[in-house]
Structure formats: structure tokens, C-alpha cells
Design an enzyme around this catalytic site. Sequence first.
Site, PDB file in Angstrom:
ATOM      1  N   CYS A   1       7.560   4.543   5.936  1.00  0.00           N
ATOM      2  CA  CYS A   1       6.754   4.183   4.761  1.00  0.00           C
ATOM      3  C   CYS A   1       7.613   3.903   3.549  1.00  0.00           C
ATOM      4  CB  CYS A   1       5.779   5.295   4.430  1.00  0.00           C
ATOM      5  SG  CYS A   1       6.572   6.860   4.053  1.00  0.00           S
TER       6      CYS A   1
ATOM      7  N   CYS B   1      -3.476   4.079   9.512  1.00  0.00           N
ATOM      8  CA  CYS B   1      -2.207   3.594  10.062  1.00  0.00           C
ATOM      9  C   CYS B   1      -1.631   4.530  11.121  1.00  0.00           C
ATOM     10  CB  CYS B   1      -1.188   3.413   8.940  1.00  0.00           C
ATOM     11  SG  CYS B   1      -1.758   2.300   7.634  1.00  0.00           S
TER      12      CYS B   1
ATOM     13  N   CYS C   1       0.842  -1.201   0.000  1.00  0.00           N
ATOM     14  CA  CYS C   1       0.000   0.000   0.000  1.00  0.00           C
ATOM     15  C   CYS C   1       0.879   1.253   0.000  1.00  0.00           C
ATOM     16  CB  CYS C   1      -0.931  -0.018   1.218  1.00  0.00           C
ATOM     17  SG  CYS C   1      -2.092   1.361   1.262  1.00  0.00           S
ATOM     18  N   CYS C   2       1.907   1.284   0.862  1.00  0.00           N
ATOM     19  CA  CYS C   2       2.818   2.443   0.894  1.00  0.00           C
ATOM     20  C   CYS C   2       3.560   2.591  -0.427  1.00  0.00           C
ATOM     21  CB  CYS C   2       3.819   2.313   2.046  1.00  0.00           C
ATOM     22  SG  CYS C   2       3.187   2.833   3.658  1.00  0.00           S
TER      23      CYS C   2
ATOM     24  N   CYS D   1      -1.343   8.540   7.334  1.00  0.00           N
ATOM     25  CA  CYS D   1      -2.679   8.170   6.862  1.00  0.00           C
ATOM     26  C   CYS D   1      -3.563   7.728   8.036  1.00  0.00           C
ATOM     27  CB  CYS D   1      -2.567   7.009   5.880  1.00  0.00           C
ATOM     28  SG  CYS D   1      -1.606   7.381   4.418  1.00  0.00           S
TER      29      CYS D   1
HETATM   30  S1  SF4 Z   1       0.424   4.651   5.718  1.00  0.00           S
HETATM   31 FE1  SF4 Z   1      -1.154   3.031   5.593  1.00  0.00          FE
HETATM   32  S2  SF4 Z   1      -2.811   3.811   4.298  1.00  0.00           S
HETATM   33 FE2  SF4 Z   1      -1.014   5.159   4.040  1.00  0.00          FE
HETATM   34  S3  SF4 Z   1      -0.010   4.406   2.241  1.00  0.00           S
HETATM   35 FE3  SF4 Z   1       0.991   3.366   3.978  1.00  0.00          FE
HETATM   36  S4  SF4 Z   1      -0.181   1.461   4.366  1.00  0.00           S
HETATM   37 FE4  SF4 Z   1      -1.389   2.759   2.950  1.00  0.00          FE
END
Ligand code: SF4
Length: 257
Positions: A241, A218, A134-135, A215
Site C-alpha cells: 500500500c 482489497c 486511495c491508499c 481493507c
Molecule cells: S487497501 Fe484498498 S480500500 Fe484500503 S486504502 Fe488501499 S485502495 Fe483504499
Amino acid sequence: MLAKSGQLEAGLRPLDDEEAVAAEAAALEARYGELEPQDVITLSIGRFGYEELAAVSSFGADSAVLLHMLARIDPALPIIFLDTGKHFEETLRYRDALAADFGLRNITVYEPLTSALVLGDPSGDLHRSDVDACCNIRKVEPMARAVEPLAAWFTGRKRFQASTRNALPVFEATGPRIRINPLARWTTADLAAYMRAHQLRENPLVAYGYLSIGCFPCTQPVKPGEDARSGRWAGQAKIECGIHLSDLDHSLTASSL
Ligand code: SF4
């Protein structure tokens, strides 16, 4: 005031000048690493110019200090904001309020590639099963795209934020570019004094214990006595991240984004 970047995937600079960049970062650190943040900013603008220099800001818990310093030197200095699509509404409103407060007039918003979202996170819940993936889609690839044309960029990172940052230099090489952390040596007391002296607006989430803000899925409030970043990916091994890791360029090259 806010410009959105296009969605062209980044091409990367050749990495063959990494040794020279590392030597320059070390020389800058030895010579100027003890200077006040405002002097670091001014000399960095002189060294890198406006074409290849920007600041990356999360508009998070204590972003106001660096942004205020930058704006006092030049409110037209390019600012990069990564809009992951998962920010707190409070952060987006705070970004716009600070931009108005400081007269920032050159903020560019980078978003994830639509193609990467469609392919890798079509339902928007990838963070539940794979935070690294996701990151990569929402932060690392957009960050690599944002810094691709740059020779250097400013961050607001500080040593006190986490044990992993306790030796953070002001000037550091990251691949073929230099990352500049003017506030690296500042403490929470320094930041609080600056915020008070200049009556800077605080991210409203700080009042609820969010001392490092990313985010919303998280990020959690921090317990008293814990690292400011302990609320990020709490309960997981993940601590960064990827946008601040030294192999940012390589991670984009190696990814299939
Ligand atoms: S912090 Fe969480 S929601 Fe944001 S990009 Fe990374 S995994 Fe995705």
C-alpha cells in the site's frame, strides 16, 4: 484506551541525516539482527526511548504475536493503528479485544484527513478506479503523519509473507528513521507455536482463509500454497500500500494530499 490523532498535516523532518541513519541501521542489523524478537524489542526501547518509538499494527492475521511480546515488556508502549475507514468490522472488534486481553493502554488511531477525503474520495469508492490514490489518502499520508515525530517504529512484517520480503532485515533504514521488524526471521510454524503456547486470540477472518488482512474491498482469502499476501489487491500489479516502502517520507513530500 483508544486515542484519535488530530488532523494536522505532517511537517517532515529534514532528511539530511539519512546517511547516518542508514549506517546505524546496518550496524544494528550486523550486531543484533540474529537476536530473539523479545531481545530486539528490549534493546530498541533502550536505544530509542519512549518519546520517539512506537509500534505500527494492522491488528491483522498474525498481529497478536508482536503485540503480546510488546505488552509483556511494557503495555504502555505507543501503538499506532491506521483506520482507513475501509477495515472489516471483524478487524476493529479484534483490535479492541486484543487491547483488552493484553492491557494495551496507549493505542492511537490515525484516520485520513477529512479534507483529503472530501477532495479525493467524496463517494468512498476511489478504490474501484485508482487503488494507489486511495491508499495515498487512506494509508500513506496518515502513516507519514503518525511516524513523523518518531526515530524508529516496530512492524510485524515477516520474510515468509511474500517473495518481495524474503530478504527483510530486522533493522532497516527508511529515510531518516529506522524500521524494526523483530519477527522478520520467524516462520509460520514459529508464530503458530507462540500463539498456541500463549493461547492468543486469532483474528476471526483467518478461519475463512484471509492470511493477510487489509481493507475489505482489497482483501481476498488466499488459496492453498499461495503467498500469504496474494489475497491483497488480487489481480492487480499492486503489492504494497506504500506504508512499508522505503520512500514513505518522499511520497508524502511529493504528494498533493
Ligand atoms: S487497501 Fe484498498 S480500500 Fe484500503 S486504502 Fe488501499 S485502495 Fe483504499
